[in-house]
Design a protein around this motif. Structure first.
Motif, PDB file in Angstrom:
ATOM      1  N   ASP A   1      56.358  35.498  42.111  1.00  0.00           N
ATOM      2  CA  ASP A   1      56.118  35.176  43.811  1.00  0.00           C
ATOM      3  C   ASP A   1      55.621  36.312  44.505  1.00  0.00           C
ATOM      4  O   ASP A   1      54.634  36.264  45.177  1.00  0.00           O
ATOM      5  N   GLN A   2      56.351  37.291  44.340  1.00  0.00           N
ATOM      6  CA  GLN A   2      56.045  38.510  45.197  1.00  0.00           C
ATOM      7  C   GLN A   2      54.641  39.199  44.788  1.00  0.00           C
ATOM      8  O   GLN A   2      53.947  39.497  45.756  1.00  0.00           O
ATOM      9  N   ILE A   3      54.574  39.309  43.465  1.00  0.00           N
ATOM     10  CA  ILE A   3      52.981  39.807  43.200  1.00  0.00           C
ATOM     11  C   ILE A   3      51.904  38.903  43.627  1.00  0.00           C
ATOM     12  O   ILE A   3      50.816  39.227  44.065  1.00  0.00           O
ATOM     13  N   LEU A   4      52.311  37.787  43.403  1.00  0.00           N
ATOM     14  CA  LEU A   4      51.144  36.701  43.838  1.00  0.00           C
ATOM     15  C   LEU A   4      50.918  36.915  45.226  1.00  0.00           C
ATOM     16  O   LEU A   4      49.642  36.557  45.651  1.00  0.00           O
ATOM     17  N   ASP A   5      52.076  36.818  46.021  1.00  0.00           N
ATOM     18  CA  ASP A   5      51.779  37.048  47.544  1.00  0.00           C
ATOM     19  C   ASP A   5      51.046  38.407  47.963  1.00  0.00           C
ATOM     20  O   ASP A   5      50.036  38.250  48.964  1.00  0.00           O
ATOM     21  N   GLN A   6      51.235  39.465  47.169  1.00  0.00           N
ATOM     22  CA  GLN A   6      50.564  40.758  47.391  1.00  0.00           C
ATOM     23  C   GLN A   6      49.305  40.529  46.976  1.00  0.00           C
ATOM     24  O   GLN A   6      48.167  41.043  47.632  1.00  0.00           O
ATOM     25  N   VAL A   7      48.767  39.862  46.026  1.00  0.00           N
ATOM     26  CA  VAL A   7      47.357  39.471  45.533  1.00  0.00           C
ATOM     27  C   VAL A   7      46.660  38.918  46.384  1.00  0.00           C
ATOM     28  O   VAL A   7      45.421  38.941  46.867  1.00  0.00           O
ATOM     29  N   ARG A   8      47.377  37.633  46.979  1.00  0.00           N
ATOM     30  CA  ARG A   8      46.819  36.811  48.005  1.00  0.00           C
ATOM     31  C   ARG A   8      46.579  37.643  49.422  1.00  0.00           C
ATOM     32  O   ARG A   8      45.500  37.548  49.889  1.00  0.00           O
ATOM     33  N   ASP A   9      47.188  38.492  49.816  1.00  0.00           N
ATOM     34  CA  ASP A   9      46.939  39.440  50.797  1.00  0.00           C
ATOM     35  C   ASP A   9      46.174  40.495  50.555  1.00  0.00           C
ATOM     36  O   ASP A   9      45.511  40.993  51.586  1.00  0.00           O
ATOM     37  N   SER A  10      45.719  40.670  49.294  1.00  0.00           N
ATOM     38  CA  SER A  10      44.552  41.932  49.065  1.00  0.00           C
ATOM     39  C   SER A  10      43.210  41.232  49.412  1.00  0.00           C
ATOM     40  O   SER A  10      42.913  40.252  49.167  1.00  0.00           O
ATOM     41  N   PRO A  11      42.565  42.298  49.949  1.00  0.00           N
ATOM     42  CA  PRO A  11      41.190  41.595  50.111  1.00  0.00           C
ATOM     43  C   PRO A  11      40.260  41.874  48.823  1.00  0.00           C
ATOM     44  O   PRO A  11      39.248  40.849  48.703  1.00  0.00           O
ATOM     45  N   VAL A  12      40.532  42.322  47.847  1.00  0.00           N
ATOM     46  CA  VAL A  12      39.810  42.365  46.587  1.00  0.00           C
ATOM     47  C   VAL A  12      40.883  42.287  45.280  1.00  0.00           C
ATOM     48  O   VAL A  12      41.939  43.022  45.504  1.00  0.00           O
ATOM     49  N   PHE A  13      40.577  41.873  44.165  1.00  0.00           N
ATOM     50  CA  PHE A  13      41.553  42.110  43.021  1.00  0.00           C
ATOM     51  C   PHE A  13      40.685  41.752  41.637  1.00  0.00           C
ATOM     52  O   PHE A  13      39.445  41.159  42.014  1.00  0.00           O
ATOM     53  N   ALA A  14      41.152  42.223  40.660  1.00  0.00           N
ATOM     54  CA  ALA A  14      40.322  42.172  39.377  1.00  0.00           C
ATOM     55  C   ALA A  14      41.469  41.497  38.375  1.00  0.00           C
ATOM     56  O   ALA A  14      42.312  41.881  38.391  1.00  0.00           O
ATOM     57  N   ILE A  15      40.897  40.784  37.416  1.00  0.00           N
ATOM     58  CA  ILE A  15      41.874  40.219  36.475  1.00  0.00           C
ATOM     59  C   ILE A  15      41.255  40.820  35.144  1.00  0.00           C
ATOM     60  O   ILE A  15      40.117  40.432  34.970  1.00  0.00           O
ATOM     61  N   LYS A  16      42.046  40.830  34.095  1.00  0.00           N
ATOM     62  CA  LYS A  16      41.478  41.069  32.665  1.00  0.00           C
ATOM     63  C   LYS A  16      42.720  40.176  31.826  1.00  0.00           C
ATOM     64  O   LYS A  16      43.730  40.311  31.959  1.00  0.00           O
ATOM     65  N   CYS A  17      41.852  39.609  30.968  1.00  0.00           N
ATOM     66  CA  CYS A  17      42.865  38.591  30.050  1.00  0.00           C
ATOM     67  C   CYS A  17      42.404  39.388  28.461  1.00  0.00           C
ATOM     68  O   CYS A  17      41.493  40.025  28.176  1.00  0.00           O
ATOM     69  N   ASP A  18      43.732  39.321  27.883  1.00  0.00           N
ATOM     70  CA  ASP A  18      43.800  40.017  26.693  1.00  0.00           C
ATOM     71  C   ASP A  18      44.777  38.918  25.868  1.00  0.00           C
ATOM     72  O   ASP A  18      45.451  38.579  26.256  1.00  0.00           O
ATOM     73  N   GLU A  19      44.319  38.842  24.430  1.00  0.00           N
ATOM     74  CA  GLU A  19      45.248  38.049  23.600  1.00  0.00           C
ATOM     75  C   GLU A  19      45.510  38.969  22.390  1.00  0.00           C
ATOM     76  O   GLU A  19      44.765  39.884  22.197  1.00  0.00           O
ATOM     77  N   MET A  20      46.949  38.742  22.193  1.00  0.00           N
ATOM     78  CA  MET A  20      47.466  39.532  21.198  1.00  0.00           C
ATOM     79  C   MET A  20      48.242  38.805  20.401  1.00  0.00           C
ATOM     80  O   MET A  20      48.943  37.883  20.767  1.00  0.00           O
ATOM     81  N   ASN A  21      48.407  39.246  19.197  1.00  0.00           N
ATOM     82  CA  ASN A  21      49.348  38.609  18.067  1.00  0.00           C
ATOM     83  C   ASN A  21      50.468  39.405  17.862  1.00  0.00           C
ATOM     84  O   ASN A  21      50.521  40.680  17.657  1.00  0.00           O
ATOM     85  N   SER A  22      51.800  38.820  17.967  1.00  0.00           N
ATOM     86  CA  SER A  22      52.929  39.502  17.502  1.00  0.00           C
ATOM     87  C   SER A  22      53.422  39.596  16.237  1.00  0.00           C
ATOM     88  O   SER A  22      52.458  39.202  15.291  1.00  0.00           O
ATOM     89  N   ILE A  23      54.224  40.388  15.769  1.00  0.00           N
ATOM     90  CA  ILE A  23      54.599  40.288  14.366  1.00  0.00           C
ATOM     91  C   ILE A  23      54.893  38.981  13.499  1.00  0.00           C
ATOM     92  O   ILE A  23      54.419  38.827  12.429  1.00  0.00           O
TER      93      ILE A  23
ATOM     94  N   LEU B   1      49.116  35.802  25.591  1.00  0.00           N
ATOM     95  CA  LEU B   1      48.062  35.985  26.416  1.00  0.00           C
ATOM     96  C   LEU B   1      48.972  36.967  27.479  1.00  0.00           C
ATOM     97  O   LEU B   1      49.592  36.722  28.223  1.00  0.00           O
ATOM     98  N   LEU B   2      48.128  37.983  27.636  1.00  0.00           N
ATOM     99  CA  LEU B   2      48.328  39.005  28.698  1.00  0.00           C
ATOM    100  C   LEU B   2      47.194  39.024  29.856  1.00  0.00           C
ATOM    101  O   LEU B   2      46.312  38.860  29.396  1.00  0.00           O
ATOM    102  N   LEU B   3      47.794  39.199  30.867  1.00  0.00           N
ATOM    103  CA  LEU B   3      47.096  39.058  32.058  1.00  0.00           C
ATOM    104  C   LEU B   3      47.119  40.334  33.116  1.00  0.00           C
ATOM    105  O   LEU B   3      48.458  40.682  33.361  1.00  0.00           O
ATOM    106  N   TYR B   4      46.283  41.223  32.893  1.00  0.00           N
ATOM    107  CA  TYR B   4      46.258  42.458  33.906  1.00  0.00           C
ATOM    108  C   TYR B   4      45.678  42.178  35.246  1.00  0.00           C
ATOM    109  O   TYR B   4      44.590  41.441  35.418  1.00  0.00           O
TER     110      TYR B   4
END
Length: 162
Positions: free
Chosen positions: A118-140, A146-149
């Motif tokens: 919730d804190q991170i989402l609040d910071q993102v909402r308050d930010s004037p700009v943001f970028a999202i990168k999605c990455d899929e990985m397989n575990s052992i 799904l990882l979101l940067y």
């Protein structure tokens, strides 16, 4: 519940309460409504020092990536033993109130992770700009994850969260 089923439930499951008048149940309901309730209607206990200690220990367990039951079987007995040795036999009362059961620790960790999210989402909402990168990985175990940067501006610096 239909009144007939409620009466049958009362007679079969709670025979001692079956003879009570309806007004006593309504009074009980009203007294419970006057208790401290949060937005979802669940009774909310005030956060005390004991609950705060439970959250802190749950955070340490999560950071150490140990099993949740380590609090119940190792940490709490160690705390009780140390407190009894250092402060005397009568002082172990407060520490014994700290709940470190497996389910409690799991719930605390879930609460902490939801609060962080919730804190991170609040910071993102308050930010004037943001970028999202999605990455899929397989575990052992060949489980896809799904990882979101997310990169965003917070104050005068750029932050990155996973």
């Amino acid at each position: 519940m239909r009144p007939s089923r409620l009466e049958r439930h009362l007679r079969t499951t709670h025979p001692a309460l079956a003879d009570k008048p309806k007004a006593s149940f309504e009074a009980k309901r009203d007294s419970l409504k006057q208790g401290k309730l949060d937005g979802s209607g669940v009774f909310r206990q005030q956060i005390s020092v004991v609950a705060e200690a439970s959250y802190e220990i749950a955070m340490m367990i999560a950071k150490s990536k140990k099993n949740h039951n380590i609090g119940e079987f190792l940490i709490k007995p160690s705390l009780l033993c140390a407190e009894e040795l250092v402060l005397g036999k009568g002082s172990a009362n407060k520490v014994s109130q700290i709940s470190l059961l497996n389910d409690t620790v799991k719930g605390r960790i879930d609460d902490l992770s939801q609060d962080t999210k919730d804190q991170i989402l609040d910071q993102v909402r308050d930010s004037p700009v943001f970028a999202i990168k999605c990455d899929e990985m397989n575990s052992i175990a060949q489980c896809s994850q799904l990882l979101l940067y997310i990169r965003f501006v917070s104050g005068n610096c750029v932050k990155q969260e996973v």
